[in-house]
Write an enzyme that holds these catalytic residues in place. Structure first.
Site, short mmCIF file in Angstrom:
data_model
loop_
_atom_site.label_atom_id
_atom_site.label_comp_id
_atom_site.label_asym_id
_atom_site.label_seq_id
_atom_site.Cartn_x
_atom_site.Cartn_y
_atom_site.Cartn_z
N SER A 175 40.69 51.30 42.91
CA SER A 175 39.75 51.45 41.80
C SER A 175 38.91 52.72 41.96
CB SER A 175 38.83 50.24 41.72
OG SER A 175 39.54 49.08 41.39
N ARG B 80 38.81 56.44 39.74
CA ARG B 80 37.57 56.91 39.13
C ARG B 80 37.09 58.22 39.72
NH1 ARG B 80 38.31 51.67 38.52
NH2 ARG B 80 37.26 50.48 36.88
N SER C 222 35.70 42.53 31.71
CA SER C 222 36.79 43.44 32.10
C SER C 222 36.20 44.77 32.54
CB SER C 222 37.75 43.66 30.94
OG SER C 222 38.62 44.76 31.21
N GLN D 27 37.89 47.39 33.15
CA GLN D 27 38.61 48.46 32.47
C GLN D 27 38.03 48.72 31.08
OE1 GLN D 27 42.78 47.45 32.54
NE2 GLN D 27 42.97 47.84 34.73
N ASP E 234 42.40 40.18 40.93
CA ASP E 234 43.57 40.82 41.53
C ASP E 234 44.08 40.08 42.77
OD1 ASP E 234 43.77 42.81 39.65
OD2 ASP E 234 42.59 44.26 40.79
N LYS F 167 48.77 40.80 33.10
CA LYS F 167 48.80 41.76 34.19
C LYS F 167 50.19 42.40 34.26
CE LYS F 167 44.63 41.60 36.00
NZ LYS F 167 43.81 42.81 36.19
N ARG G 41 50.98 36.66 35.67
CA ARG G 41 50.77 36.27 37.07
C ARG G 41 50.48 34.77 37.26
NH1 ARG G 41 47.54 41.45 39.40
NH2 ARG G 41 49.37 42.77 39.72
N ARG H 298 51.66 42.83 43.53
CA ARG H 298 50.86 41.80 44.19
C ARG H 298 51.68 40.53 44.45
NH1 ARG H 298 46.22 44.38 44.79
NH2 ARG H 298 45.46 45.67 43.06
#
Length: 433
Positions: free
Chosen positions: A22, A26, A166, A168, A317, A344, A348, A391
């Site tokens: 993450s 960024r 979220s 995002q 996650d 995802k 998931r 994952r």
């Protein structure tokens, strides 16, 4: 690539976990939008983060990999129209945050991605950004990539409450708000990860955030960003695999240093402790607003728990590897209110359940989550479909280490999306009991 794992393994070592994904994303984005030169140490060179680098290079940002640093020459929000379609590959973070950033630019651009990313919904971002004045056109299928974006230098500020927490969506709106004509206010409940807010404050943005009556509020005023220097800590989402490995394998202990301990990310630690996991946090320090420290985990007798709604954004996650821990725990674990898992890299909820069942675990899909009845005695080696979800592949590999016999993880190379050297570390740090 398929990977075979001979089970009944243990771990007793310090493990070097890759940099945080993450924060890596960024750092490139904020460095590109800042005025001046940003220096980034310990960047994650995974497929997802390389997609972000390539997109910003195509938008005219000068990004140089120099020894162990990345040097980003910022454009002060003056990006260039791309000469080609921006390929976000498998990265939802790249796509959704770019939609906010491109909303501040007057040129047109097109974003696309791989077959998995093309199944992930985008209206949750484009609807509020449209209210600010950006224009979007879905080129093949409504709500999905590829998408054409036309931004504006005269974006309207927004007051917006996210329907579902979220990071995002919140980050996309924050980036757009940095160039809006006035104050924007974004609200969510519960609070999602806040790396964007912390890094923007470090870069001098006029941004405030606080919690009030259970609602997290971000207030943004337009302004310029300054270049930063950043050393990226290890990713707790990647560390979670080795933490669970130590908890479920006999005679095991793992130590992970320099790990991100941001409270919006440590839900996995909190839940595993509730399950009876022996986990210690040591040597905590504050690094430009982010907490960083050492995690030590040991073999433990786990018990089932109920994971509550407010915990979900903090573990979203990590749910596949949490489900593995639950399969080894005594009693029932319920993970609910996790509808985000349906959209995802794979569904998931479905793929985690299928993965657990492959190993003989008792697992039931509920509408927005999973019910897992733990029982070590029922678990066995398996051939497991990763569904090309990084994952799922890594969670299955950890489970394979703890059961008897040889397991095969299909399409396991997808782990490189977030953890490029996962299998090298897994095999070098574990051995047969």
């Amino acid at each position: 690539m398929n990977v075979k794992i001979d089970g009944k393994r243990k771990i007793n070592s310090n493990v070097i976990i890759p940099p945080d994904k993450s924060i890596s994303h960024r750092s490139i984005m904020i460095g590109s939008l800042a005025k001046g030169v940003t220096e980034i140490e310990n960047f994650l060179f995974s497929d997802d983060c390389l997609a972000t680098i390539n997109c910003f290079k195509n938008l005219g940002t000068d990004i140089e990999i120099r020894n162990d640093k990345i040097i980003v020459k910022g454009n002060d929000f003056n990006l260039s129209a791309p000469k080609q379609i921006l390929d976000c590959q498998n990265s939802g973070t790249t796509t959704r945050l770019l939609l906010g950033i491109l909303s501040t630019q007057e040129f047109e651009s097109i974003l696309t991605g791989d077959s998995s990313l093309k199944k992930r919904p985008m209206k949750r971002v484009t609807v509020p950004l449209s209210q600010m004045g950006a224009e979007f056109e879905f080129l093949e299928k409504e709500d999905f990539l590829p998408i054409r974006v036309k931004g504006s230098k005269n974006l309207k500020p927004i007051e917006y409450t996210l329907p579902i927490s979220s990071a995002q969506v919140k980050s996309a709106l924050i980036f757009a708000s940095l160039k809006a004509e006035g104050k924007s206010v974004i609200k969510e409940s519960p609070k999602s990860r806040d790396h964007t807010e912390l890094m923007l404050k470090h870069a001098g943005a006029n941004i405030k955030s606080w919690e009030e009556n259970g609602i997290y509020i971000v207030e943004i005023l337009p302004g310029q960003l300054s270049s930063i220097k950043i050393k990226i800590p290890s990713d707790i989402s990647s560390a979670a695999f080795f933490i669970v490995l130590a908890l479920i394998c006999d005679n095991s202990c793992v130590a992970i240093e320099n790990c991100i301990l941001n409270p919006t990310r440590t839900g996995i630690i909190d839940v595993l402790k509730q399950m009876g996991g022996e986990i210690r946090i040591e040597d905590v320090e504050n690094r430009n607003g982010e907490l960083v420290g050492k995690i030590v985990a040991r073999s433990s007798n786990l018990k089932g728990v109920k994971v509550y709604k407010n915990d979900i954004p903090r573990i979203i996650d990590e749910i596949p590897i949490l489900a593995v821990a639950a399969a080894f725990a005594e009693g029932k674990t319920i993970i609910d209110n996790a509808s985000e898992l349906r959209v995802k890299e794979s569904d998931r909820i479905k793929t985690t359940a299928q993965m657990l069942k492959s190993f003989g675990a008792e697992c039931h899909e509920i509408e927005n989550g999973l019910e897992i009845i733990g029982s070590r005695e029922k678990l066995k080696s398996a051939i497991v479909n990763s569904y090309k979800d990084h994952r799922i592949a890594m969670a299955a590999s950890i489970m394979a280490c703890a059961v008897e016999g040889e397991s095969t993880i299909l399409d396991a190379d997808c782990a490189s999306i977030s953890f490029p050297n996962f299998f090298d570390i897994l095999f070098s740090s574990t051995k047969k009991i």
